[in-house]
Motif scaffolding. Sequence first.
Motif, PDB file in Angstrom:
ATOM      1  N   VAL A 578       0.857  -1.185   0.000  1.00 41.96           N
ATOM      2  CA  VAL A 578       0.000   0.000   0.000  1.00 41.96           C
ATOM      3  C   VAL A 578       0.890   1.230   0.000  1.00 41.96           C
ATOM      4  CG1 VAL A 578      -1.831   1.279   1.158  1.00 41.96           C
ATOM      5  CG2 VAL A 578      -1.771  -1.221   1.303  1.00 41.96           C
ATOM      6  N   LYS A 579       0.717   2.076  -1.002  1.00 42.19           N
ATOM      7  CA  LYS A 579       1.365   3.384  -1.034  1.00 42.19           C
ATOM      8  C   LYS A 579       0.326   4.379  -0.552  1.00 42.19           C
ATOM      9  CE  LYS A 579       3.720   4.153  -4.841  1.00 42.19           C
ATOM     10  NZ  LYS A 579       4.041   4.197  -6.288  1.00 42.19           N
ATOM     11  N   TRP A 580       0.369   4.653   0.765  1.00 37.33           N
ATOM     12  CA  TRP A 580      -0.645   5.503   1.368  1.00 37.33           C
ATOM     13  C   TRP A 580      -0.535   6.932   0.841  1.00 37.33           C
ATOM     14  CZ3 TRP A 580      -4.340   3.177   4.128  1.00 37.33           C
ATOM     15  CH2 TRP A 580      -4.056   1.944   4.730  1.00 37.33           C
ATOM     16  N   SER A 581      -1.672   7.539   0.527  1.00 35.64           N
ATOM     17  CA  SER A 581      -1.644   8.939   0.119  1.00 35.64           C
ATOM     18  C   SER A 581      -1.067   9.776   1.249  1.00 35.64           C
ATOM     19  CB  SER A 581      -3.057   9.424  -0.217  1.00 35.64           C
ATOM     20  OG  SER A 581      -3.912   9.322   0.906  1.00 35.64           O
ATOM     21  N   TRP A 582      -0.179  10.698   0.912  1.00 29.80           N
ATOM     22  CA  TRP A 582       0.464  11.585   1.866  1.00 29.80           C
ATOM     23  C   TRP A 582       1.279  10.823   2.913  1.00 29.80           C
ATOM     24  CZ3 TRP A 582       0.280  16.365   0.149  1.00 29.80           C
ATOM     25  CH2 TRP A 582      -0.833  16.792  -0.581  1.00 29.80           C
ATOM     26  N   GLY A 583       1.577   9.535   2.649  1.00 32.73           N
ATOM     27  CA  GLY A 583       2.256   8.744   3.662  1.00 32.73           C
ATOM     28  C   GLY A 583       3.337   7.852   3.115  1.00 32.73           C
ATOM     29  N   LYS A 584       3.574   6.739   3.796  1.00 27.82           N
ATOM     30  CA  LYS A 584       4.657   5.826   3.456  1.00 27.82           C
ATOM     31  C   LYS A 584       4.107   4.551   2.840  1.00 27.82           C
ATOM     32  CE  LYS A 584       7.463   7.532   7.329  1.00 27.82           C
ATOM     33  NZ  LYS A 584       8.188   7.167   8.581  1.00 27.82           N
ATOM     34  N   GLU A 585       5.014   3.732   2.360  1.00 26.01           N
ATOM     35  CA  GLU A 585       4.645   2.415   1.860  1.00 26.01           C
ATOM     36  C   GLU A 585       4.552   1.429   3.015  1.00 26.01           C
ATOM     37  OE1 GLU A 585       6.930   0.789  -1.258  1.00 26.01           O
ATOM     38  OE2 GLU A 585       6.683   2.503  -2.600  1.00 26.01           O
ATOM     39  N   GLN A 586       3.657   0.467   2.829  1.00 27.08           N
ATOM     40  CA  GLN A 586       3.493  -0.571   3.841  1.00 27.08           C
ATOM     41  C   GLN A 586       3.223  -1.891   3.135  1.00 27.08           C
ATOM     42  OE1 GLN A 586       0.626   0.619   6.768  1.00 27.08           O
ATOM     43  NE2 GLN A 586       0.944  -1.172   8.074  1.00 27.08           N
ATOM     44  N   HIS A 587       3.795  -2.974   3.658  1.00 30.97           N
ATOM     45  CA  HIS A 587       3.672  -4.289   3.032  1.00 30.97           C
ATOM     46  C   HIS A 587       2.860  -5.232   3.915  1.00 30.97           C
ATOM     47  CE1 HIS A 587       6.696  -2.982   0.173  1.00 30.97           C
ATOM     48  NE2 HIS A 587       7.500  -2.682   1.181  1.00 30.97           N
ATOM     49  N   PHE A 588       2.058  -6.060   3.260  1.00 34.49           N
ATOM     50  CA  PHE A 588       1.275  -7.085   3.946  1.00 34.49           C
ATOM     51  C   PHE A 588       1.477  -8.398   3.195  1.00 34.49           C
ATOM     52  CE2 PHE A 588      -0.749  -3.021   4.699  1.00 34.49           C
ATOM     53  CZ  PHE A 588      -1.068  -3.059   6.046  1.00 34.49           C
ATOM     54  N   ASP A 589       1.849  -9.434   3.932  1.00 35.01           N
ATOM     55  CA  ASP A 589       2.124 -10.733   3.328  1.00 35.01           C
ATOM     56  C   ASP A 589       1.108 -11.771   3.794  1.00 35.01           C
ATOM     57  OD1 ASP A 589       4.413  -9.745   2.025  1.00 35.01           O
ATOM     58  OD2 ASP A 589       5.621 -10.064   3.838  1.00 35.01           O
ATOM     59  N   ASN A 590       1.043 -12.867   3.024  1.00 28.96           N
ATOM     60  CA  ASN A 590       0.257 -14.050   3.400  1.00 28.96           C
ATOM     61  C   ASN A 590      -1.231 -13.759   3.559  1.00 28.96           C
ATOM     62  OD1 ASN A 590       2.710 -15.579   3.592  1.00 28.96           O
ATOM     63  ND2 ASN A 590       3.054 -14.676   5.619  1.00 28.96           N
ATOM     64  N   LEU A 591      -1.780 -12.999   2.633  1.00 28.04           N
ATOM     65  CA  LEU A 591      -3.224 -12.756   2.632  1.00 28.04           C
ATOM     66  C   LEU A 591      -3.915 -13.851   1.823  1.00 28.04           C
ATOM     67  CD1 LEU A 591      -3.399  -8.878   2.123  1.00 28.04           C
ATOM     68  CD2 LEU A 591      -3.221 -10.185   4.244  1.00 28.04           C
ATOM     69  N   GLU A 592      -4.818 -14.549   2.444  1.00 27.94           N
ATOM     70  CA  GLU A 592      -5.511 -15.648   1.773  1.00 27.94           C
ATOM     71  C   GLU A 592      -6.528 -15.110   0.779  1.00 27.94           C
ATOM     72  OE1 GLU A 592      -5.211 -18.960   1.808  1.00 27.94           O
ATOM     73  OE2 GLU A 592      -3.409 -18.744   3.052  1.00 27.94           O
TER      74      GLU A 592
END
Length: 612
Positions: A578-592
């Motif tokens: 996720v490249k948050w608007s006005w913010g930083k990148e964040q990663h999420f793994d292992n989503l079913e």
Amino acid sequence: MNQQTELVPRSRRRLIAWLASGVALALLCTASGCPSREKEGPPKVDVNPGPSVGGLPLFRDVTAASGLNFTYRNGEEAKEFTILEIMGGGVALIDYNGDGLLDIFVTGGGYFESTNKKQLKGHPCKLYENLGKFKFRDVTEEAGLAGVSWPYTHGAAVADYDCDGWPDLLVTGFGQVKLFRNEPVPDDKQGHRRFVELTEKVGLRDSSWSTSAGWADLDGDGFPELYVCHYLDWSLTNNPACPGNIPGIQRDLCPPQRFKPLVHSLFRNEKGQAFRDVSAEHGFKAVGSGLGVVLADLNDDGRPDIYVANDGGNKFFFLNRTPLPAAERRMKLEEKALAAGVALDDNGYYNGSMGLDAGDYDGSGRPSLWVTNYQGELHGLYRNLGKERFLHQSRAAGISLIGLNFVGFGTGFLDVDNDGWEDLVIANGHVMHHPARGSTYKQRPVLLRNIDKGGMRYFKDISPQGGEFFQTAALGRGVAIGDLDNDGWPDLVISNINSPAAILRNVAAQESKDLHRWLGLKLVGAKDRDIVGSTVILEGNTRKLTRFAKGGGSYLSASDQRLLFGLGATEQVKRVTVKWSWGKEQHFDNLEPNSYWILREGDPAAEGVKKR
């Protein structure tokens, strides 16, 4: 909506206006001159209902048994022939009570007082609660919307304007807008919600003719600003009698060229407590008759931008140049439609533009722009080339093959079959009671599938596969796209003029032997801040899929704000970024797959959503 007898409108800016903007050389005409669109245009395609085809449908009309019983009325029975009657109404999908199911809000339109045709009244708008399994209940009264003094209404837009975690509702129309805050019912221990009008209290004053609207945090403080499209200076005292455009018709609706455009409005959100009109501060002028708006990060810089569909004039493209970080909230917008190549069509003409959307149709990871236009004009597909440049791609992508006789309104990208490639839907219907040159008043909707053709993405008309609804002519206007039953397959709600609104259930999964998987995401900003302008990238085992958090879009309507990724039969989910608007990148793994997940800004783990 360039309502003229010619297929090619007369009063247009020519190619020289585009050449001066520095558009890509690939779009230039040769020295021998540009061929007329009459000669080079696509074949004329019948807009009447067509024959059904073999095979199972992709959508099923479930309106009759759903409990949604509503018709938008435009007041044409008074025979005043006002241009007001052409607009129609929109649909807003909003989970107003927080139960995880999308409810349906529909605008009502209006009429002329029977004893005084110079007095305009509004029909009631309605809210239908989603009970699950495509059953809906009219909750207009208990939700606080029954006693509202409605104007002649058109559109609706949804956002949490005060960042309290609950979606609020804005309604547009002739002479005013109305803002409703989503609040708990006082002294109610069961958690019921209601809407309370706060328009005057928060200073949201707009007495123009408003159509589409959209929300996005344009200055980086977390609270969403509001863009409102304004149309023309028509009024009850400025309602000329216009002749029909075919022999024997003495009167029909006037073309928009008979009126002057209005200045659009941009309202800055003062931390959810008040709104301030900053249109003049950003140089807004009365140069575009606005009908559609979409807000998203259109140049990959982390800020939401604005794209506006205007009727009979250049489209607007406001790039957000607010400094990062926006500590002092110095909001700055730069209008770059001509320079970016998204103001005009491929012949250098402006269009009568209505509905629009943004999506990554070609797998580039960039949002391309899509616009529906008037009869005699190609709908506009503007491929995003990066570096704030776009290429008009309608002919190369097969859009031209649907013909020139449709008048397109509500529209949007959606992955009908969850194969990972976004398709297109269009609601059509003319604005002239007696159209010229082979078109019809009522028109069928169009469904376009995104397919591969020689290594390029191409849109094929598969309307007969859409089901019976796609073979039925109507005056289609607002379209909202959303997963109404949380099964991961996008459904449709469509508003028509003077005929019932429709719910179309996506049955592609039920009817197909090759079941495709999906992943659904709900983005939640830190402290419930607005997330329009965020970009989400899904990394699979064979390719990357990109979706965009958007405000506005379609026409007069608000779609599901959750993001759906079609995975086909074999695609895996390795990582979601996720490249948050006005913010930083964040990663999420292992989503079913085959599940909805809530991604909260700053939380390291995703939250699964229980199925209902």
